[in-house]
Design an enzyme around this catalytic site. Structure first.
Site, PDB file in Angstrom:
ATOM      1  N   ARG A   1       9.737  30.965 -33.657  1.00 39.37           N
ATOM      2  CA  ARG A   1      10.967  31.173 -32.586  1.00 39.37           C
ATOM      3  C   ARG A   1      12.014  31.934 -32.997  1.00 39.37           C
ATOM      4  O   ARG A   1      12.700  32.393 -32.112  1.00 39.37           O
ATOM      5  CB  ARG A   1      11.338  29.979 -31.546  1.00 39.37           C
ATOM      6  CG  ARG A   1      10.286  29.887 -30.651  1.00 39.37           C
ATOM      7  CD  ARG A   1      10.402  28.379 -29.966  1.00 39.37           C
ATOM      8  NE  ARG A   1      10.288  28.264 -28.695  1.00 39.37           N
ATOM      9  CZ  ARG A   1       9.411  27.361 -28.129  1.00 39.37           C
ATOM     10  NH1 ARG A   1       8.595  26.989 -28.740  1.00 39.37           N
ATOM     11  NH2 ARG A   1       9.697  27.353 -26.654  1.00 39.37           N
TER      12      ARG A   1
ATOM     13  N   ARG B   1      16.065  29.514 -21.294  1.00 41.35           N
ATOM     14  CA  ARG B   1      15.059  29.736 -22.133  1.00 41.35           C
ATOM     15  C   ARG B   1      14.616  31.090 -22.580  1.00 41.35           C
ATOM     16  O   ARG B   1      14.270  31.778 -23.370  1.00 41.35           O
ATOM     17  CB  ARG B   1      13.953  28.684 -21.839  1.00 41.35           C
ATOM     18  CG  ARG B   1      14.360  27.185 -22.362  1.00 41.35           C
ATOM     19  CD  ARG B   1      13.366  26.283 -21.504  1.00 41.35           C
ATOM     20  NE  ARG B   1      12.021  26.454 -21.844  1.00 41.35           N
ATOM     21  CZ  ARG B   1      11.075  26.065 -20.801  1.00 41.35           C
ATOM     22  NH1 ARG B   1      11.222  25.580 -19.601  1.00 41.35           N
ATOM     23  NH2 ARG B   1       9.772  26.357 -21.326  1.00 41.35           N
TER      24      ARG B   1
ATOM     25  N   ARG C   1       5.443  24.192 -12.525  1.00 44.67           N
ATOM     26  CA  ARG C   1       4.689  23.733 -13.810  1.00 44.67           C
ATOM     27  C   ARG C   1       4.631  22.058 -13.734  1.00 44.67           C
ATOM     28  O   ARG C   1       6.013  21.713 -13.553  1.00 44.67           O
ATOM     29  CB  ARG C   1       4.876  24.205 -14.960  1.00 44.67           C
ATOM     30  CG  ARG C   1       4.379  23.761 -16.347  1.00 44.67           C
ATOM     31  CD  ARG C   1       4.483  24.325 -17.439  1.00 44.67           C
ATOM     32  NE  ARG C   1       5.657  24.321 -18.156  1.00 44.67           N
ATOM     33  CZ  ARG C   1       5.971  24.916 -19.279  1.00 44.67           C
ATOM     34  NH1 ARG C   1       5.170  25.577 -19.858  1.00 44.67           N
ATOM     35  NH2 ARG C   1       7.366  25.028 -19.793  1.00 44.67           N
TER      36      ARG C   1
ATOM     37  N   ARG D   1       8.754  18.927 -16.423  1.00 45.08           N
ATOM     38  CA  ARG D   1       9.730  18.975 -17.723  1.00 45.08           C
ATOM     39  C   ARG D   1      11.002  19.222 -17.400  1.00 45.08           C
ATOM     40  O   ARG D   1      11.251  20.013 -16.551  1.00 45.08           O
ATOM     41  CB  ARG D   1       9.212  19.945 -18.576  1.00 45.08           C
ATOM     42  CG  ARG D   1       7.849  19.571 -19.398  1.00 45.08           C
ATOM     43  CD  ARG D   1       7.478  20.931 -20.283  1.00 45.08           C
ATOM     44  NE  ARG D   1       8.574  21.628 -21.010  1.00 45.08           N
ATOM     45  CZ  ARG D   1       8.130  22.673 -21.807  1.00 45.08           C
ATOM     46  NH1 ARG D   1       6.768  22.710 -22.172  1.00 45.08           N
ATOM     47  NH2 ARG D   1       9.074  23.231 -22.503  1.00 45.08           N
TER      48      ARG D   1
ATOM     49  N   LYS E   1       1.027  30.164 -23.516  1.00 44.15           N
ATOM     50  CA  LYS E   1       0.430  29.548 -24.929  1.00 44.15           C
ATOM     51  C   LYS E   1      -0.172  28.062 -24.970  1.00 44.15           C
ATOM     52  O   LYS E   1      -1.170  27.843 -25.765  1.00 44.15           O
ATOM     53  CB  LYS E   1       1.662  29.744 -25.773  1.00 44.15           C
ATOM     54  CG  LYS E   1       2.527  31.218 -25.893  1.00 44.15           C
ATOM     55  CD  LYS E   1       3.577  31.254 -26.771  1.00 44.15           C
ATOM     56  CE  LYS E   1       4.706  30.124 -26.556  1.00 44.15           C
ATOM     57  NZ  LYS E   1       5.399  30.466 -25.490  1.00 44.15           N
TER      58      LYS E   1
HETATM   59  P1  AMP Z   1       7.665  24.370 -25.618  1.00 46.19           P
HETATM   60  O1  AMP Z   1       7.045  23.279 -25.248  1.00 46.19           O
HETATM   61  O2  AMP Z   1       7.071  25.313 -26.885  1.00 46.19           O
HETATM   62  O3  AMP Z   1       8.230  25.265 -24.524  1.00 46.19           O
HETATM   63  O4  AMP Z   1       9.040  23.891 -26.250  1.00 46.19           O
HETATM   64  C1  AMP Z   1       9.990  23.129 -25.851  1.00 46.19           C
HETATM   65  C2  AMP Z   1      11.458  23.120 -26.421  1.00 46.19           C
HETATM   66  O5  AMP Z   1      11.346  22.138 -27.417  1.00 46.19           O
HETATM   67  C3  AMP Z   1      11.952  24.317 -26.628  1.00 46.19           C
HETATM   68  O6  AMP Z   1      12.855  24.830 -25.743  1.00 46.19           O
HETATM   69  C4  AMP Z   1      12.773  24.197 -27.843  1.00 46.19           C
HETATM   70  O7  AMP Z   1      14.018  23.147 -27.254  1.00 46.19           O
HETATM   71  C5  AMP Z   1      12.016  23.074 -28.744  1.00 46.19           C
HETATM   72  N1  AMP Z   1      11.098  23.683 -29.884  1.00 46.19           N
HETATM   73  C6  AMP Z   1       9.951  23.961 -29.594  1.00 46.19           C
HETATM   74  N2  AMP Z   1       9.559  24.619 -30.695  1.00 46.19           N
HETATM   75  C7  AMP Z   1      10.551  25.040 -31.093  1.00 46.19           C
HETATM   76  C8  AMP Z   1      10.873  25.952 -32.224  1.00 46.19           C
HETATM   77  N3  AMP Z   1       9.962  26.563 -33.180  1.00 46.19           N
HETATM   78  N4  AMP Z   1      12.074  26.500 -32.547  1.00 46.19           N
HETATM   79  C9  AMP Z   1      13.268  25.608 -32.076  1.00 46.19           C
HETATM   80  N5  AMP Z   1      12.924  25.003 -30.797  1.00 46.19           N
HETATM   81  C10 AMP Z   1      11.593  24.584 -30.685  1.00 46.19           C
END
Ligand code: AMP
Length: 211
Positions: free
Chosen positions: A88, A167, A127, A156, A13
């Site tokens: 989410r 996750r 990654r 990360r 994404k």
């Molecule tokens: P991402 O970069 O989208 O993988 O997001 C990294 C982390 O940020 C996730 O594992 C969550 O801890 C938090 N996060 C990002 N977007 C959301 C969301 N919409 N709802 C809840 N947690 C989020």
């Protein structure tokens, strides 16, 4: 046009949000990027979110809806936006709908990125991400430079194997039900085969968008 990108961590994404947004001439917003910036800057939101993020858990829905409310006050959102990783949980889908309804707007399409689990684990464990522009890469080592902006590539914390497993479980338990919610809600939902080169996937994504 308001487009929601949905799919498990590692589905691409974040890789696709930027080129697709450019093709459509609209901005992208990724809650993960907003939260990581808040953590780096040590803001109250960042301090509240950091523990959840490091463990690979979701931050509370109220935090995400706060980000969405702020996002849609910005004039550059008038033409549309690509929302990456924003929805989410079912309460987030409901909350986003409420925020948009008040503005007379709606989600125009949901794109569901599909990638087999073993490929997700392979991608996430290899990654890196730019510490400046947040672009994700596979196959580039930590400590090397971002080809896009010259920032430094880092791993990360939530890409370590334990957090990745958590996750993926969180995705199955809390995010997958969002697919049915949008389906029942009548929002156009299109599955995209997200295995292949980033350029090929971008073409599939653009073809999948409503005209
Ligand atoms: P991402 O970069 O989208 O993988 O997001 C990294 C982390 O940020 C996730 O594992 C969550 O801890 C938090 N996060 C990002 N977007 C959301 C969301 N919409 N709802 C809840 N947690 C989020």
């Amino acid at each position: 046009m308001i487009i929601v990108l949905l799919g498990p961590p590692g589905a691409g994404k974040g890789t696709q949000a930027e080129p697709v947004a450019q093709r459509l001439g609209i901005p992208k917003v990724a809650t993960g990027d907003v939260l990581r910036a808040a953590v780096r800057e040590g803001t109250p939101m960042g301090k509240a979110a950091q523990g959840y993020m490091d463990r690979g858990e979701l931050v509370p829905d109220a935090v995400i809806l706060g980000i969405m409310k702020e996002t849609f006050t910005r004039p550059e959102m008038a033409r549309g936006v690509i929302l990456d990783g924003v929805v989410r949980t079912v309460p987030q889908a409901e909350g986003l709908e409420r925020v948009l309804r008040e503005l007379g707007r709606q989600v125009d399409a949901v794109l569901l990125f599909e990638v087999p689990d073993d490929e997700l684990v392979r991608r996430l464990s290899g990654r890196t991400i730019c510490d400046r522009c947040q672009t994700p890469y596979t196959g580039r080592e930590p400590g090397t430079s971002c080809p896009k902006c010259g920032g430094t590539l880092v791993r990360r914390k939530d890409d370590d194997p334990d957090a990745v497993r958590r996750r993926l479980r969180v995705y199955r338990d809390q995010t997958a039900p969002v697919i049915d919610w949008y389906r029942d809600n009548g929002t156009p939902l299109v599955a995209v085969d997200a295995v292949g080169s980033p350029a090929d996937v971008t073409e599939r994504v653009v073809r999948a968008l409503p005209k």
